[in-house]
Design an enzyme around this catalytic site. Structure first.
Site, short mmCIF file in Angstrom:
data_model
loop_
_atom_site.label_atom_id
_atom_site.label_comp_id
_atom_site.label_asym_id
_atom_site.label_seq_id
_atom_site.Cartn_x
_atom_site.Cartn_y
_atom_site.Cartn_z
N LYS A 123 -7.23 37.66 19.93
CA LYS A 123 -7.97 38.68 20.75
C LYS A 123 -6.78 39.90 21.08
O LYS A 123 -7.17 41.14 21.26
CB LYS A 123 -8.46 38.24 21.98
CG LYS A 123 -9.43 36.93 21.82
CD LYS A 123 -10.43 37.49 20.96
CE LYS A 123 -11.67 36.31 20.77
NZ LYS A 123 -12.48 36.67 19.74
N LYS A 149 -8.83 35.54 30.18
CA LYS A 149 -9.18 35.12 29.05
C LYS A 149 -8.61 34.60 27.98
O LYS A 149 -7.34 34.84 27.83
CB LYS A 149 -9.86 36.50 28.23
CG LYS A 149 -10.92 37.42 28.89
CD LYS A 149 -11.46 38.37 28.24
CE LYS A 149 -12.41 39.27 28.92
NZ LYS A 149 -12.91 40.69 27.98
N GLY A 175 -16.99 33.31 23.00
CA GLY A 175 -18.03 32.62 23.58
C GLY A 175 -18.07 32.26 25.01
O GLY A 175 -18.83 31.26 25.28
N GLY A 176 -17.40 33.00 25.90
CA GLY A 176 -17.56 32.56 27.25
C GLY A 176 -16.73 31.56 27.48
O GLY A 176 -16.81 31.02 29.03
N GLU A 236 -6.64 40.92 31.69
CA GLU A 236 -7.33 42.39 31.18
C GLU A 236 -7.91 42.88 32.41
O GLU A 236 -8.65 42.21 33.49
CB GLU A 236 -8.42 42.15 30.17
CG GLU A 236 -9.07 43.31 29.58
CD GLU A 236 -9.99 43.01 28.60
OE1 GLU A 236 -9.67 43.30 27.50
OE2 GLU A 236 -11.03 42.45 28.70
N HIS A 267 -22.65 45.45 28.81
CA HIS A 267 -22.16 44.61 27.39
C HIS A 267 -23.09 45.31 26.40
O HIS A 267 -23.97 44.82 26.10
CB HIS A 267 -22.20 43.39 27.73
CG HIS A 267 -21.65 42.56 26.56
ND1 HIS A 267 -20.43 41.28 26.77
CD2 HIS A 267 -21.68 42.26 25.16
CE1 HIS A 267 -20.02 41.04 25.75
NE2 HIS A 267 -20.87 41.53 24.49
N GLU A 315 -17.86 44.44 20.07
CA GLU A 315 -18.37 44.30 21.40
C GLU A 315 -17.61 45.25 22.09
O GLU A 315 -16.52 45.61 22.19
CB GLU A 315 -18.44 42.90 21.98
CG GLU A 315 -19.05 41.82 21.05
CD GLU A 315 -19.34 40.51 22.13
OE1 GLU A 315 -18.48 40.52 22.99
OE2 GLU A 315 -20.17 39.71 21.27
N ASN A 372 -16.56 39.69 16.97
CA ASN A 372 -17.16 38.33 16.66
C ASN A 372 -17.41 38.18 14.87
O ASN A 372 -18.19 38.86 14.62
CB ASN A 372 -18.33 37.73 17.26
CG ASN A 372 -18.47 37.71 18.84
OD1 ASN A 372 -17.29 36.88 19.17
ND2 ASN A 372 -19.15 38.50 19.74
N ARG A 407 -18.73 36.33 12.81
CA ARG A 407 -20.03 35.65 12.32
C ARG A 407 -21.41 36.17 12.71
O ARG A 407 -21.35 37.20 13.28
CB ARG A 407 -19.78 34.14 13.30
CG ARG A 407 -19.79 34.44 14.56
CD ARG A 407 -19.83 33.21 15.47
NE ARG A 407 -19.52 33.32 16.82
CZ ARG A 407 -20.49 33.82 17.86
NH1 ARG A 407 -21.48 34.22 17.56
NH2 ARG A 407 -19.84 34.02 19.06
#
Length: 515
Positions: A116, A157, A163-164, A199, A207, A274, A289, A291
């Site tokens: 990230k 994060k 994925g949360g 962050e 979002h 995102e 992401n 995928r």
């Protein structure tokens, strides 16, 4: 083109991929753990192979075993779906080393964007705004120092995943140490790396994500945006395409930013960029992401694409058959995720046998699930049971169709979040489109279930249990035999007469407390 592809996943996404392969006249290979022997994807695929115990680490996450099965059965490629091995660069590389095509981006792109911190650097180099944030840190003291510098609230994060998981919102210095420690523990458990980054947290943001697909001929096409602001504990539960907050000018800016990031990462196949969108129209890169996304159906319905089919074609070395100008969006789509958890009991996971399941249908409704009467919902895997997508000419048309679909959905045997979703769809702010990532926290939406409905559901569930699923021969639930578990008489009233007495505006989407 491939002649045989192994699907390294389970549940509704495995079934979705098998269907995509069949559309391309490609043979499909399913894999399954010991608790998934009777699953829909196993029965639907052209062939299926056992890969291990229920524990995902010994089955669906066992890359060596999956590759061995693929080689033994003559598969030429592996499609990972989402979750499990989908964003595992080591697995993608192992596939290549074994002479198999990984249907997804390259291992290098997965590693680059899976980090990230590095993904933020790519966005900055592309001229895409990013939120103020730290570099990767493994010390809580260093993380606290940066949080003090940029000011609270902040988000902590996991540096190595998404994925949360490994995410904590921290409102003040007093709660930082404990929250950061929990985030690091969760990151270690989920991704094998405890590193985090800090962050700046923005309030009242949406979002927004942009779907992109890129081939190996230099074509990178943005396939519209999705609104994913309705989230509970950082997990999306309702998604839309398009977003009510995105104007044509903003859409162009967002899609161009997404394409620049994909090109900078030498990205091929489908991916999702995102962003966070503020009330004044400013946007900030969040992550990419690498995928297929759970919510891809809303994009497919509105744009007329087949993203699963397209990613298979791209992986096979074919050129994309369309450009951005060819994708004329039509109407509106909303997706709801149906999960096995009890909204009346603090959203505790619900496991057990689904004794009865009936999915909605009709104009504008698409359902993707692996539900069937008798399926066992186990604690071993993700709680997602099904996805319901509703299309309408406009947002309100999609919303009202979704309400109808959820009211038609019948699940008996486990609790689901259907009543909770119905409450959200009826909320005035959701109806008007006034949503953001804090919507559910701010409004404190709670599912409601009348006691009378609990009793009705308990009666129907009891009928299904004592009849062994043949409820047409069960006695009415008020009968003492049914209540005590004795064999029902042959002249009992059909369960459908009991179903008809229910309030049809609310779905039977849970196992009642009274059972």
């Amino acid at each position: 083109m491939f002649s045989k592809v192994l699907v390294a996943n389970r549940g509704e996404i495995a079934l979705r991929i098998v269907r995509g392969l069949r559309d391309l006249d490609i043979q499909s290979v399913a894999v399954y753990s010991e608790v998934d022997r009777l699953s829909q994807h196993v029965r639907y695929a052209d062939e299926a192979h056992f890969i291990g115990p229920a524990n995902a680490a010994e089955s669906y996450l066992n890359g060596d075993r999956i590759i061995a099965v693929a080689k033994a059965c003559g598969a030429e490629a592996i499609h990972p779906g989402y979750g499990f091995l989908a964003e595992n660069a080591d697995f993608a590389e192992a596939c290549e080393n074994a002479g198999l095509t990984f249907i997804g981006p390259s291992p290098a792109s997965i590693r680059l964007l899976g980090d990230k911190i590095e993904a933020r650097r790519i966005a900055e180099r592309c001229g895409v705004p990013v939120l103020p944030g730290s570099g990767e840190v493994t010390s809580i003291e260093d993380a606290m120092a940066f949080a003090d510098k940029i000011g609270y609230p902040v988000m902590v994060k996991a540096a190595a995943g998404g994925g949360g998981r490994g995410i904590r919102l921290i409102a003040n210095p007093e709660g930082f140490r404990d929250a950061a420690a929990r985030a690091m523990q969760e990151a270690q458990a989920a991704f094998g790396n405890p590193a985090i980054y800090v962050e700046k947290n923005l309030q009242r943001v949406r979002h927004i994500e942009v779907q992109v697909i890129a081939d190996k001929f230099g074509n990178a096409v943005p396939v519209g945006e999705r609104e994913c602001s309705i989230q509970r504990r950082h997990q999306k539960i309702i998604e839309e395409c398009p977003s009510i907050a995105v104007s044509p000018q903003l859409r162009r800016s967002l899609t161009r930013a997404a394409v620049r990031i994909a090109r900078a990462a030498d990205y091929h196949n489908v991916g999702t960029v995102e962003f966070l969108l503020t009330e004044d129209g400013s946007y900030y890169f969040l992550e990419m992401n690498t995928r297929l996304q759970v919510e891809h159906p809303v994009t497919e319905i509105v744009t007329g694409t087949d993203l699963v089919k397209d990613q298979i074609l791209v992986a096979a070395g074919e050129e994309l058959p369309y450009e951005e100008a060819d994708l004329l969006t039509r109407g509106w789509a909303i997706e709801c995720r149906i999960v096995a958890e009890d909204p009346f009991n603090n959203f505790l996971p619900s496991v057990g046998k689904v004794v009865f399941a009936r999915e909605p249908a009709g104009p504008g409704i698409r359902v993707e699930s692996a539900l069937y009467d008798g399926v066992e919902v186990t604690p071993y895997y993700d709680s997602l049971l099904a996805k319901v997508t509703a299309w309408g000419r406009n947002r309100e048309g999609a919303r009202t169709r979704m309400k109808r679909a959820l009211a038609e959905f019948r699940v008996v045997g486990v609790a689901t979040n259907i009543p909770y979703l119905q409450q959200i769809l009826d909320h005035p702010d959701f109806v008007s489109g006034d949503v953001d990532t804090g919507f559910l926290d701010r409004h404190q939406v709670f599912a409601e279930e009348p006691l009378s409905e609990q009793r009705e559901l308990a009666e129907i569930a009891a009928l299904l249990l004592v009849s062994g699923g043949d409820a047409d021969h069960a006695e009415p639930s008020g009968n003492a035999h049914a209540a005590n578990g004795h064999a029902p008489g042959p002249n009992g009233v059909a369960w459908r007469s009991r179903m008809g007495a229910l309030n049809t505006n609310r779905a039977m989407g849970r196992w009642p407390k009274s059972i």
